[in-house]
Scaffold this motif. Structure first.
Motif, PDB file in Angstrom:
ATOM      1  N   ASP A 135      -1.858   7.597 -27.018  1.00  0.00           N
ATOM      2  CA  ASP A 135      -0.604   6.893 -26.768  1.00  0.00           C
ATOM      3  C   ASP A 135       0.413   7.761 -26.033  1.00  0.00           C
ATOM      4  O   ASP A 135       1.226   7.251 -25.268  1.00  0.00           O
ATOM      5  N   ASN A 136       0.352   9.065 -26.245  1.00  0.00           N
ATOM      6  CA  ASN A 136       1.254   9.963 -25.519  1.00  0.00           C
ATOM      7  C   ASN A 136       0.937   9.963 -24.027  1.00  0.00           C
ATOM      8  O   ASN A 136       1.841   9.931 -23.190  1.00  0.00           O
ATOM      9  N   ILE A 137      -0.338   9.989 -23.713  1.00  0.00           N
ATOM     10  CA  ILE A 137      -0.748   9.963 -22.307  1.00  0.00           C
ATOM     11  C   ILE A 137      -0.376   8.617 -21.690  1.00  0.00           C
ATOM     12  O   ILE A 137       0.171   8.560 -20.577  1.00  0.00           O
ATOM     13  N   ARG A 138      -0.621   7.549 -22.418  1.00  0.00           N
ATOM     14  CA  ARG A 138      -0.289   6.219 -21.918  1.00  0.00           C
ATOM     15  C   ARG A 138       1.215   6.060 -21.719  1.00  0.00           C
ATOM     16  O   ARG A 138       1.660   5.354 -20.808  1.00  0.00           O
ATOM     17  N   GLU A 139       2.007   6.704 -22.567  1.00  0.00           N
ATOM     18  CA  GLU A 139       3.459   6.638 -22.412  1.00  0.00           C
ATOM     19  C   GLU A 139       3.888   7.238 -21.069  1.00  0.00           C
ATOM     20  O   GLU A 139       4.715   6.663 -20.359  1.00  0.00           O
ATOM     21  N   LEU A 140       3.316   8.365 -20.711  1.00  0.00           N
ATOM     22  CA  LEU A 140       3.659   8.989 -19.428  1.00  0.00           C
ATOM     23  C   LEU A 140       3.230   8.106 -18.253  1.00  0.00           C
ATOM     24  O   LEU A 140       3.949   7.991 -17.258  1.00  0.00           O
ATOM     25  N   VAL A 141       2.069   7.481 -18.367  1.00  0.00           N
ATOM     26  CA  VAL A 141       1.600   6.563 -17.322  1.00  0.00           C
ATOM     27  C   VAL A 141       2.550   5.361 -17.230  1.00  0.00           C
ATOM     28  O   VAL A 141       2.896   4.915 -16.131  1.00  0.00           O
ATOM     29  N   TYR A 142       2.994   4.876 -18.378  1.00  0.00           N
ATOM     30  CA  TYR A 142       3.967   3.773 -18.407  1.00  0.00           C
ATOM     31  C   TYR A 142       5.252   4.163 -17.672  1.00  0.00           C
ATOM     32  O   TYR A 142       5.787   3.385 -16.880  1.00  0.00           O
ATOM     33  N   TYR A 143       5.749   5.366 -17.914  1.00  0.00           N
ATOM     34  CA  TYR A 143       6.957   5.832 -17.226  1.00  0.00           C
ATOM     35  C   TYR A 143       6.744   5.805 -15.715  1.00  0.00           C
ATOM     36  O   TYR A 143       7.602   5.357 -14.969  1.00  0.00           O
ATOM     37  N   ARG A 144       5.601   6.309 -15.260  1.00  0.00           N
ATOM     38  CA  ARG A 144       5.298   6.344 -13.829  1.00  0.00           C
ATOM     39  C   ARG A 144       5.243   4.918 -13.281  1.00  0.00           C
ATOM     40  O   ARG A 144       5.775   4.634 -12.210  1.00  0.00           O
ATOM     41  N   ASN A 145       4.618   3.999 -14.023  1.00  0.00           N
ATOM     42  CA  ASN A 145       4.522   2.608 -13.565  1.00  0.00           C
ATOM     43  C   ASN A 145       5.899   1.956 -13.492  1.00  0.00           C
ATOM     44  O   ASN A 145       6.181   1.200 -12.551  1.00  0.00           O
ATOM     45  N   CYS A 146       6.767   2.229 -14.457  1.00  0.00           N
ATOM     46  CA  CYS A 146       8.129   1.690 -14.423  1.00  0.00           C
ATOM     47  C   CYS A 146       8.890   2.206 -13.211  1.00  0.00           C
ATOM     48  O   CYS A 146       9.598   1.444 -12.533  1.00  0.00           O
TER      49      CYS A 146
END
Length: 136
Positions: free
Chosen positions: A84-95
């Motif tokens: 989930d930590n890795i996915r959070e960073l990917v989410y930030y990039r997508n936003c």
């Protein structure tokens, strides 16, 4: 390691880069979000590759952190602890890419830095437990 660095060196380099980001946060200056997220993702990539390479896994191709993560957890689901930590960073990039910074939490720059520190500490302790560092 394929690039000639030891696991110790990879972790030392990532630690130094994270420390630099942490010092910038301590100065109470907001960090440029896109650059901070890109740096955090690059550091995750380094950590995952270092960990995968230390285990002699040659099946880690590409630079996508989510694809590297799949290689990373294959055979050891306990490594899902940082998913989930890795996915959070990917989410930030997508936003950021979608122009939706409004969908991010308060101080996403600080959250990105703290998230990469968490991933670093988790993988560092795993690597120590697995004796992946040089024994001098």
């Amino acid at each position: 390691m394929p690039d000639g660095r030891t696991t110790d060196q990879v972790f030392e380099e990532v630690d130094a880069r994270v420390r630099t980001l942490e010092q910038a946060l301590s100065a109470r200056d907001p960090l440029p979000l896109a650059c901070t997220v890109d740096e955090a993702l690059a550091l995750v990539r380094c950590l995952l590759r270092g960990y995968i390479d230390a285990h002699g896994r040659a099946d880690a191709a590409g630079d996508d952190v989510l694809e590297l993560f799949k290689v990373f957890v294959r055979g050891d689901p306990s490594l899902n602890a940082v998913r989930d930590n890795i996915r959070e960073l990917v989410y930030y990039r997508n936003c950021i890419d979608a122009g939706r910074e409004d969908a991010l939490p308060a101080r996403p720059d600080a959250m990105a830095v703290r998230t990469i520190r968490h991933i670093y500490l988790y993988l560092r302790s795993r690597s120590e437990q697995e004796r992946l560092f040089r024994q001098d």
